[in-house]
Structures are given as C-alpha cells and as structure tokens.
Design a protein around this motif. Structure first.
Motif, PDB file in Angstrom:
ATOM      1  N   ALA A  26     -21.794 -41.017  38.978  1.00 51.06           N
ATOM      2  CA  ALA A  26     -22.224 -41.616  37.710  1.00 51.06           C
ATOM      3  C   ALA A  26     -21.156 -41.466  36.633  1.00 51.06           C
ATOM      4  O   ALA A  26     -20.938 -42.383  35.834  1.00 51.06           O
ATOM      5  CB  ALA A  26     -23.535 -40.973  37.252  1.00 51.06           C
ATOM      6  N   PHE A  27     -20.477 -40.324  36.602  1.00 49.67           N
ATOM      7  CA  PHE A  27     -19.403 -40.126  35.620  1.00 49.67           C
ATOM      8  C   PHE A  27     -18.285 -41.138  35.843  1.00 49.67           C
ATOM      9  O   PHE A  27     -17.812 -41.789  34.903  1.00 49.67           O
ATOM     10  CB  PHE A  27     -18.850 -38.706  35.715  1.00 49.67           C
ATOM     11  N   LEU A  28     -17.847 -41.288  37.090  1.00 51.49           N
ATOM     12  CA  LEU A  28     -16.794 -42.253  37.409  1.00 51.49           C
ATOM     13  C   LEU A  28     -17.252 -43.681  37.121  1.00 51.49           C
ATOM     14  O   LEU A  28     -16.479 -44.513  36.637  1.00 51.49           O
ATOM     15  CB  LEU A  28     -16.382 -42.116  38.870  1.00 51.49           C
ATOM     16  N   GLY A  43     -16.830 -52.618  37.866  1.00 51.33           N
ATOM     17  CA  GLY A  43     -16.820 -52.140  39.243  1.00 51.33           C
ATOM     18  C   GLY A  43     -17.290 -50.708  39.399  1.00 51.33           C
ATOM     19  O   GLY A  43     -17.276 -50.170  40.509  1.00 51.33           O
ATOM     20  N   GLY A  44     -17.712 -50.074  38.315  1.00 47.47           N
ATOM     21  CA  GLY A  44     -18.090 -48.668  38.389  1.00 47.47           C
ATOM     22  C   GLY A  44     -19.311 -48.391  39.232  1.00 47.47           C
ATOM     23  O   GLY A  44     -19.474 -47.288  39.757  1.00 47.47           O
ATOM     24  N   THR A  45     -20.176 -49.389  39.379  1.00 49.20           N
ATOM     25  CA  THR A  45     -21.385 -49.202  40.170  1.00 49.20           C
ATOM     26  C   THR A  45     -21.064 -48.768  41.601  1.00 49.20           C
ATOM     27  O   THR A  45     -21.862 -48.084  42.234  1.00 49.20           O
ATOM     28  CB  THR A  45     -22.208 -50.508  40.183  1.00 49.20           C
ATOM     29  N   PHE A  46     -19.903 -49.145  42.081  1.00 50.84           N
ATOM     30  CA  PHE A  46     -19.574 -48.794  43.447  1.00 50.84           C
ATOM     31  C   PHE A  46     -19.140 -47.356  43.619  1.00 50.84           C
ATOM     32  O   PHE A  46     -18.822 -46.924  44.729  1.00 50.84           O
ATOM     33  CB  PHE A  46     -18.523 -49.762  43.996  1.00 50.84           C
ATOM     34  N   PHE A  47     -19.116 -46.598  42.560  1.00 43.79           N
ATOM     35  CA  PHE A  47     -19.009 -45.153  42.674  1.00 43.79           C
ATOM     36  C   PHE A  47     -20.407 -44.531  42.704  1.00 43.79           C
ATOM     37  O   PHE A  47     -20.661 -43.591  43.451  1.00 43.79           O
ATOM     38  CB  PHE A  47     -18.208 -44.572  41.503  1.00 43.79           C
ATOM     39  N   SER A  48     -21.303 -45.050  41.871  1.00 43.92           N
ATOM     40  CA  SER A  48     -22.632 -44.446  41.754  1.00 43.92           C
ATOM     41  C   SER A  48     -23.617 -44.970  42.788  1.00 43.92           C
ATOM     42  O   SER A  48     -24.441 -44.202  43.308  1.00 43.92           O
ATOM     43  CB  SER A  48     -23.185 -44.682  40.339  1.00 43.92           C
ATOM     44  N   PHE A  49     -23.566 -46.262  43.101  1.00 43.51           N
ATOM     45  CA  PHE A  49     -24.508 -46.842  44.060  1.00 43.51           C
ATOM     46  C   PHE A  49     -24.372 -46.221  45.456  1.00 43.51           C
ATOM     47  O   PHE A  49     -25.375 -45.813  46.054  1.00 43.51           O
ATOM     48  CB  PHE A  49     -24.307 -48.359  44.098  1.00 43.51           C
ATOM     49  N   ALA A  89     -32.085 -40.600  38.568  1.00 41.56           N
ATOM     50  CA  ALA A  89     -31.764 -41.315  37.328  1.00 41.56           C
ATOM     51  C   ALA A  89     -31.459 -40.340  36.192  1.00 41.56           C
ATOM     52  O   ALA A  89     -30.529 -40.557  35.403  1.00 41.56           O
ATOM     53  CB  ALA A  89     -32.925 -42.228  36.938  1.00 41.56           C
ATOM     54  N   LEU A  90     -32.214 -39.261  36.099  1.00 45.63           N
ATOM     55  CA  LEU A  90     -32.011 -38.300  35.016  1.00 45.63           C
ATOM     56  C   LEU A  90     -30.666 -37.602  35.134  1.00 45.63           C
ATOM     57  O   LEU A  90     -29.995 -37.329  34.123  1.00 45.63           O
ATOM     58  CB  LEU A  90     -33.146 -37.277  35.010  1.00 45.63           C
ATOM     59  N   VAL A  91     -30.244 -37.304  36.370  1.00 43.23           N
ATOM     60  CA  VAL A  91     -28.923 -36.702  36.572  1.00 43.23           C
ATOM     61  C   VAL A  91     -27.836 -37.665  36.113  1.00 43.23           C
ATOM     62  O   VAL A  91     -26.860 -37.281  35.457  1.00 43.23           O
ATOM     63  CB  VAL A  91     -28.724 -36.339  38.058  1.00 43.23           C
ATOM     64  N   MET A  92     -28.015 -38.954  36.439  1.00 39.28           N
ATOM     65  CA  MET A  92     -27.004 -39.954  36.110  1.00 39.28           C
ATOM     66  C   MET A  92     -26.896 -40.207  34.610  1.00 39.28           C
ATOM     67  O   MET A  92     -25.812 -40.512  34.106  1.00 39.28           O
ATOM     68  CB  MET A  92     -27.324 -41.265  36.828  1.00 39.28           C
ATOM     69  N   LEU A  93     -28.013 -40.133  33.905  1.00 41.11           N
ATOM     70  CA  LEU A  93     -28.028 -40.489  32.488  1.00 41.11           C
ATOM     71  C   LEU A  93     -26.977 -39.708  31.695  1.00 41.11           C
ATOM     72  O   LEU A  93     -26.219 -40.282  30.905  1.00 41.11           O
ATOM     73  CB  LEU A  93     -29.416 -40.240  31.897  1.00 41.11           C
ATOM     74  N   VAL A  94     -26.928 -38.400  31.924  1.00 37.01           N
ATOM     75  CA  VAL A  94     -26.035 -37.549  31.132  1.00 37.01           C
ATOM     76  C   VAL A  94     -24.575 -37.764  31.521  1.00 37.01           C
ATOM     77  O   VAL A  94     -23.704 -37.994  30.668  1.00 37.01           O
ATOM     78  CB  VAL A  94     -26.419 -36.066  31.299  1.00 37.01           C
ATOM     79  N   THR A  95     -24.283 -37.709  32.826  1.00 34.64           N
ATOM     80  CA  THR A  95     -22.886 -37.780  33.256  1.00 34.64           C
ATOM     81  C   THR A  95     -22.299 -39.177  33.072  1.00 34.64           C
ATOM     82  O   THR A  95     -21.108 -39.323  32.781  1.00 34.64           O
ATOM     83  CB  THR A  95     -22.758 -37.342  34.723  1.00 34.64           C
TER      84      THR A  95
END
Length: 259
Positions: free
Chosen positions: A13-15, A25-31, A212-218
């Motif tokens: 999520a940070f990346l 294109g950042g979704t392809f780090f988090s997805f 989702a909650l972990v991703m929100l902050v980073t």
C-alpha cells in the motif's frame, strides 16, 4: 492476518500510494499483496480501492495548485469522474472473479500503449483538426475529451490498476503537454474516482476491513511522499517511469494469467 502478511499488505500500500502520486500503476503493488494475503480477486480490488482512496485524495491536495490552473476543465473532470466511478464500481460487483482476472493484462496493455505513443497520437489529431479547418491552437480539453475521460473513469471504477497511466494517456492525447499539470489533473480525477467507487463498494459490503484499515495509513504516507518527489523529478524521467511501470506490469500479468 499474521505479522508477515500484515507487513506485506502495508508495504504494498505504501508503494502503491507513492507510485499513484508519481506516475500511476501503483495498484499493482497493493493488489497482488492482497491476493497473496488470501483475499478473493473481486473483493481484493474493492478493498484495494478503499485502502488507496485517502492516499489518492492526499496526492490530489498536494497537486492542487497545478490542477486549478485549468479551473473549468478540472470541474468537468470531477463530474465525469463521479459518474464513471459509480458505473464502473457497479460493473465490478456484477463481474465474476474468473472473468475479471482475464481482463487485467489486456486493460494494462491498452493503457500503457496509449501513453507511450500519446505524443504521436496527439500530433496526428492536431493534423486532423487542421484538415477539418478547426485549427491546431485550440485549448486542451473539450466535449470529446470529456467523453474519453468518462470511459477512463468507468474503467477506473471497475479496476483501479492502470487508471493513472490511462488518465495520463487520455490527457496527453487531448493536447495537455505540461507533465506536472497532467499529473495534477490525473491525481484529481483519481481521487474523485476512488472516493465514489469506495462508497459503492462499502455500501455493497464488498470490503475486507482488516486489510483495508492497514492500507489506509501506509498508502496515505506513500501518497504524500510520492507527490512531493514527483514535483521535483524532470518530466522525461516521469514519462519513462510511466512507460516502464506499465510495460513491466503488463508482461507480468500476461505471464501469470495465460501461461
């Protein structure tokens, strides 16, 4: 989640927040991180959208001065992004996991190719306008561009990955040539699109909230860092970064899904 998976999702999520702010294109780090953590594809995409939404809004705020240079056009993009986000989100909820997975590399391929050759396409359209007697000096944006951006917004609501690249391509083709202003308008449309799509997914109950909650902050931290860095990078570097990210991720997903 155990600690290792939590760190994986947080790092992805940070990346993603940083890359979305810089080039898309950042979704392809988090997805993929969500898929590795065991979240089903459609729910992973919905969760990813909610997790990255605040980061996208932070990036849009960081670029607010550049975006507001095109006040009326920026306002039109907001309306188009609202409509497209709702339509795309509803389409995603009606799509099966199997069908959704097979679309991913093709959508990325189209987005990357459009941006890589956006300069040639834009010059070709300018020549066409000259032949039609409309002149080449018209201001960027217009009804055709708004319809083009509506299609991009629907795509973004359906599948966020590559939306940034596709938005950059759409704006470049319409005649915008300042990479920082293009990036600012891209962050504005992405933020609105993420927000309305997130609301659709939350109402439908399609979110894995622990992830989702972990991703929100980073992701917010990554979005602010990425926007700050992008404003200092030369335009050529940003363009090369967009093409490199899009090409690499397209290849990865073709291999993963079809081989």
């Amino acid at each position: 989640m155990d600690l290792a998976l939590m760190l994986l999702v947080a790092g992805g999520a940070f990346l993603a927040g940083g890359m979305n702010a810089m080039a898309g294109g950042g979704t392809f780090f988090s997805f993929p991180a969500l898929l590795v953590a065991g979240v089903p594809p459609v729910m992973a995409n919905a969760t990813n959208t909610v997790g990255l939404c605040p980061a996208s809004l932070v990036s849009a705020w960081a670029y607010r001065r550049e975006a507001l240079r095109h006040g009326r056009w920026a306002l039109l993009l907001i309306v188009v992004s609202l409509i497209g986000g709702i339509v795309g989100g509803l389409l995603l909820l009606a799509t099966s996991n199997a069908a959704f997975s097979k679309l991913i590399p093709w959508l990325l391929l189209i987005a990357t190719a459009l941006f890589a050759f956006s300069g040639q396409i834009s010059r070709g359209l300018a020549r066409l306008r000259q032949r039609l007697g409309r002149g080449a000096a018209a201001a960027p944006g217009g009804p055709g561009g708004a319809l083009f951006q509506l299609a991009v917004a629907i795509y973004g609501g359906f599948f966020g990955a590559g939306m940034g690249i596709l938005t950059l391509a759409a704006l470049s083709i319409q005649g915008f040539d300042d990479i920082q202003e293009i990036n600012a308008l891209k962050n504005l449309t992405s933020g609105i699109n993420y927000a309305v799509s997130s609301a659709t997914f939350i109402i439908a109950g399609a979110i894995s909230w622990p992830h989702a909650l972990v991703m929100l902050v980073t992701a917010m931290a990554g979005g602010w860092a990425g926007a700050s860095l992008a404003r200092r990078l030369p335009a050529l570097w940003l363009r090369r970064l967009v093409v490199a990210v899009g090409s690499g991720l397209t290849l990865i997903y073709f291999i993963k899904i079809y081989f």
